[in-house]
Design a protein around this motif. Structure first.
Motif, PDB file in Angstrom:
ATOM      1  N   UNK A 140       5.376   9.275   7.285  1.00  0.00           N
ATOM      2  CA  UNK A 140       5.280   9.782   5.900  1.00  0.00           C
ATOM      3  C   UNK A 140       6.619   9.568   5.196  1.00  0.00           C
ATOM      4  N   UNK A 141       6.565   9.241   3.923  1.00  0.00           N
ATOM      5  CA  UNK A 141       7.774   9.148   3.093  1.00  0.00           C
ATOM      6  C   UNK A 141       7.968  10.514   2.433  1.00  0.00           C
ATOM      7  N   UNK A 142       9.146  11.076   2.591  1.00  0.00           N
ATOM      8  CA  UNK A 142       9.382  12.410   2.013  1.00  0.00           C
ATOM      9  C   UNK A 142      10.359  12.381   0.838  1.00  0.00           C
ATOM     10  N   UNK A 143      10.969  11.221   0.624  1.00  0.00           N
ATOM     11  CA  UNK A 143      11.780  11.044  -0.605  1.00  0.00           C
ATOM     12  C   UNK A 143      11.797   9.566  -0.970  1.00  0.00           C
ATOM     13  N   UNK A 144      11.679   9.277  -2.272  1.00  0.00           N
ATOM     14  CA  UNK A 144      11.706   7.883  -2.714  1.00  0.00           C
ATOM     15  C   UNK A 144      10.389   7.186  -2.434  1.00  0.00           C
ATOM     16  N   UNK A 145      10.441   5.892  -2.146  1.00  0.00           N
ATOM     17  CA  UNK A 145       9.214   5.158  -1.815  1.00  0.00           C
ATOM     18  C   UNK A 145       9.558   3.923  -0.993  1.00  0.00           C
ATOM     19  N   UNK A 146       8.604   3.556  -0.147  1.00  0.00           N
ATOM     20  CA  UNK A 146       8.784   2.378   0.709  1.00  0.00           C
ATOM     21  C   UNK A 146       7.492   1.561   0.718  1.00  0.00           C
ATOM     22  N   UNK A 147       7.685   0.279   1.018  1.00  0.00           N
ATOM     23  CA  UNK A 147       6.536  -0.610   1.234  1.00  0.00           C
ATOM     24  C   UNK A 147       6.455  -0.767   2.745  1.00  0.00           C
ATOM     25  N   UNK A 148       5.432  -0.158   3.330  1.00  0.00           N
ATOM     26  CA  UNK A 148       5.356   0.014   4.774  1.00  0.00           C
ATOM     27  C   UNK A 148       4.406  -1.033   5.368  1.00  0.00           C
ATOM     28  N   UNK A 149       4.851  -1.667   6.450  1.00  0.00           N
ATOM     29  CA  UNK A 149       4.103  -2.808   6.998  1.00  0.00           C
ATOM     30  C   UNK A 149       3.840  -2.626   8.484  1.00  0.00           C
ATOM     31  N   UNK A 150       2.636  -2.966   8.916  1.00  0.00           N
ATOM     32  CA  UNK A 150       2.390  -3.085  10.357  1.00  0.00           C
ATOM     33  C   UNK A 150       1.870  -4.480  10.651  1.00  0.00           C
ATOM     34  N   UNK A 151       2.248  -4.988  11.835  1.00  0.00           N
ATOM     35  CA  UNK A 151       1.782  -6.307  12.273  1.00  0.00           C
ATOM     36  C   UNK A 151       1.126  -6.127  13.634  1.00  0.00           C
ATOM     37  N   UNK A 152      -0.086  -6.628  13.759  1.00  0.00           N
ATOM     38  CA  UNK A 152      -0.814  -6.497  15.026  1.00  0.00           C
ATOM     39  C   UNK A 152      -0.276  -7.514  16.033  1.00  0.00           C
ATOM     40  N   UNK A 153       0.390  -7.005  17.078  1.00  0.00           N
ATOM     41  CA  UNK A 153       0.952  -7.897  18.106  1.00  0.00           C
ATOM     42  C   UNK A 153       0.189  -7.778  19.427  1.00  0.00           C
ATOM     43  N   UNK A 154      -1.087  -7.375  19.340  1.00  0.00           N
ATOM     44  CA  UNK A 154      -1.901  -7.270  20.558  1.00  0.00           C
ATOM     45  C   UNK A 154      -2.708  -8.563  20.713  1.00  0.00           C
ATOM     46  N   UNK A 155      -2.346  -9.417  21.675  1.00  0.00           N
ATOM     47  CA  UNK A 155      -3.001 -10.725  21.771  1.00  0.00           C
ATOM     48  C   UNK A 155      -4.530 -10.639  21.897  1.00  0.00           C
ATOM     49  N   UNK A 156      -5.044  -9.538  22.440  1.00  0.00           N
ATOM     50  CA  UNK A 156      -6.500  -9.422  22.612  1.00  0.00           C
ATOM     51  C   UNK A 156      -7.186  -8.758  21.404  1.00  0.00           C
TER      52      UNK A 156
ATOM     53  N   UNK B 292      -5.139 -10.027  15.648  1.00  0.00           N
ATOM     54  CA  UNK B 292      -3.831 -10.456  16.186  1.00  0.00           C
ATOM     55  C   UNK B 292      -3.045 -11.231  15.123  1.00  0.00           C
ATOM     56  N   UNK B 293      -1.817 -10.835  14.889  1.00  0.00           N
ATOM     57  CA  UNK B 293      -0.857 -11.444  13.945  1.00  0.00           C
ATOM     58  C   UNK B 293      -1.183 -11.189  12.475  1.00  0.00           C
ATOM     59  N   UNK B 294      -2.202 -10.386  12.218  1.00  0.00           N
ATOM     60  CA  UNK B 294      -2.440  -9.998  10.824  1.00  0.00           C
ATOM     61  C   UNK B 294      -1.551  -8.799  10.480  1.00  0.00           C
ATOM     62  N   UNK B 295      -1.207  -8.679   9.200  1.00  0.00           N
ATOM     63  CA  UNK B 295      -0.395  -7.526   8.782  1.00  0.00           C
ATOM     64  C   UNK B 295      -1.101  -6.746   7.691  1.00  0.00           C
ATOM     65  N   UNK B 296      -0.694  -5.511   7.588  1.00  0.00           N
ATOM     66  CA  UNK B 296      -1.224  -4.624   6.544  1.00  0.00           C
ATOM     67  C   UNK B 296      -0.024  -3.899   5.929  1.00  0.00           C
ATOM     68  N   UNK B 297      -0.052  -3.757   4.611  1.00  0.00           N
ATOM     69  CA  UNK B 297       1.038  -3.035   3.934  1.00  0.00           C
ATOM     70  C   UNK B 297       0.463  -1.918   3.089  1.00  0.00           C
ATOM     71  N   UNK B 298       1.245  -0.875   2.977  1.00  0.00           N
ATOM     72  CA  UNK B 298       0.815   0.323   2.248  1.00  0.00           C
ATOM     73  C   UNK B 298       2.045   0.937   1.590  1.00  0.00           C
ATOM     74  N   UNK B 299       1.929   1.308   0.343  1.00  0.00           N
ATOM     75  CA  UNK B 299       3.068   2.002  -0.270  1.00  0.00           C
ATOM     76  C   UNK B 299       3.034   3.477   0.132  1.00  0.00           C
TER      77      UNK B 299
END
Ligand SMILES: Cc1cn([C@H]2C[C@H](O)[C@@H](COP(=O)(O)OP(=O)(O)O[C@H]3O[C@@H](C)C(=O)[C@@H](O)[C@H]3O)O2)c(=O)[nH]c1=O
Length: 185
Positions: free
Chosen positions: A77-93, A97-104
Motif C-alpha cells: 500500500x502507498x501511504x504517502x504520495x503516489x507510485x506506479x507499481x509493477x509486477x512481472x511474472x517470473x514463473x516459467x510454468x 510468464x514474462x508478462x507485467x501488470x502495473x497499477x497506480x
C-alpha cells in the motif's frame, strides 16, 4: 473495510480496493486484516512489515523477488504520495510468464496490490517523498534475493517517467535473457 477484491490476469495476483473513514479529525484506515484476506492468504501468514520512503520523483526500485524456499507473497500500500507499481511474472510454468501488470498506488486511492510468490516487484515514484508499506509472508533472506533489470527491452516496461536514481544493485540486475540462462544452469 475491503471494498473490492479484483483478480488480475497474472495468476494469484490481486488488487484490493480498501475503504477509509474520514471525519473532522482526519482519517482511519485498516491496512491489513488476516480474516478478510484469508481467501488470498490461504496457508500463509504475515512474517514481516516493511516501509520505504522514496525521496525523488522518477526514482525506480526493483525488480525484486526472493527465490524459493524463501519465496514470498507481498501486500503493498502507498501511504504517502503516489507510485506506479509493477509486477512481472517470473514463473516459467505460468500462462503469463514474462508478462507485467502495473497499477497506480497512492495515498488517496486506497489500493493495495498483491504480488504472489515468483513474481518480481518494482515501482516508480510519481511524487517526491512517496511512502510504501509492505506486508511479507516470508522473512527477509539476503541469499535468496534475486531480480531482473527494470529497463530490460524484452520486458519493455512502460515507465511513466524517465527512469531515475536506480540503486547500484538494481542497475546491475540481469536482463531476463541472462536471468533465464543462469536459471537453467
Ligand atoms: C528488503 C529488505 C532489505 N533490507 C536491507 C538490505 C539493504 O541493506 C537495505 C536496503 O535494501 P534494498 O536496497 O534492497 O531496498 P529496496 O531496493 O527498496 O528493496 C525493496 O524493493 C522493492 C521493489 C520490493 O519489492 C521490496 O520487497 C524490497 O526488495 O535494507 C532488510 O534489512 N530487510 C529487508 O526486508
Amino acid at each position: 473495510m475491503t471494498k473490492q477484491l479484483i483478480s488480475l490476469d497474472i495468476p494469484d495476483a490481486f488488487v484490493i480496493k480498501q475503504t477509509s473513514f474520514t471525519d473532522q479529525r482526519g482519517q482511519f484506515s485498516r491496512l491489513f486484516c488476516q480474516k478478510t484476506l484469508a481467501p488470498i492468504l490461504a496457508h500463509r501468514e504475515v512474517k514481516q512489515v516493511n516501509f520505504s520512503r522514496t525521496t525523488i520523483q522518477g526514482t525506480v526500485r526493483g525488480l525484486h523477488y526472493q527465490r524459493s524456499p524463501e519465496a514470498e507473497m507481498k501486500f503493498i500500500r502507498c501511504i504517502q504520495g503516489s507510485v506506479w507499481d509493477v509486477m512481472v511474472d517470473l514463473r516459467p510454468d505460468s500462462p503469463t510468464f514474462l508478462q507485467w501488470h502495473a497499477e497506480e498506488l497512492s495515498q488517496e486511492n486506497n489500493t493495495m496490490i498483491v504480488i504472489p510468490e515468483g513474481c518480481a516487484h518494482g515501482f516508480q515514484a510519481l511524487a517526491a517523498e512517496s511512502e510504501l508499506i509492505y506486508f511479507h509472508t516470508a522473512f527477509y533472506a539476503e541469499m535468496a534475493e534475486a531480480g531482473v533489470h527494470v529497463q530490460d527491452p524484452d520486458l519493455a516496461i512502460d515507465w511513466p517517467l524517465p527512469v531515475n536514481n536506480l540503486s547500484i544493485r538494481d542497475a546491475e540486475l540481469p536482463t531476463v535473457e541472462k536471468w533465464l540462462k543462469d536459471l537453467s544452469g
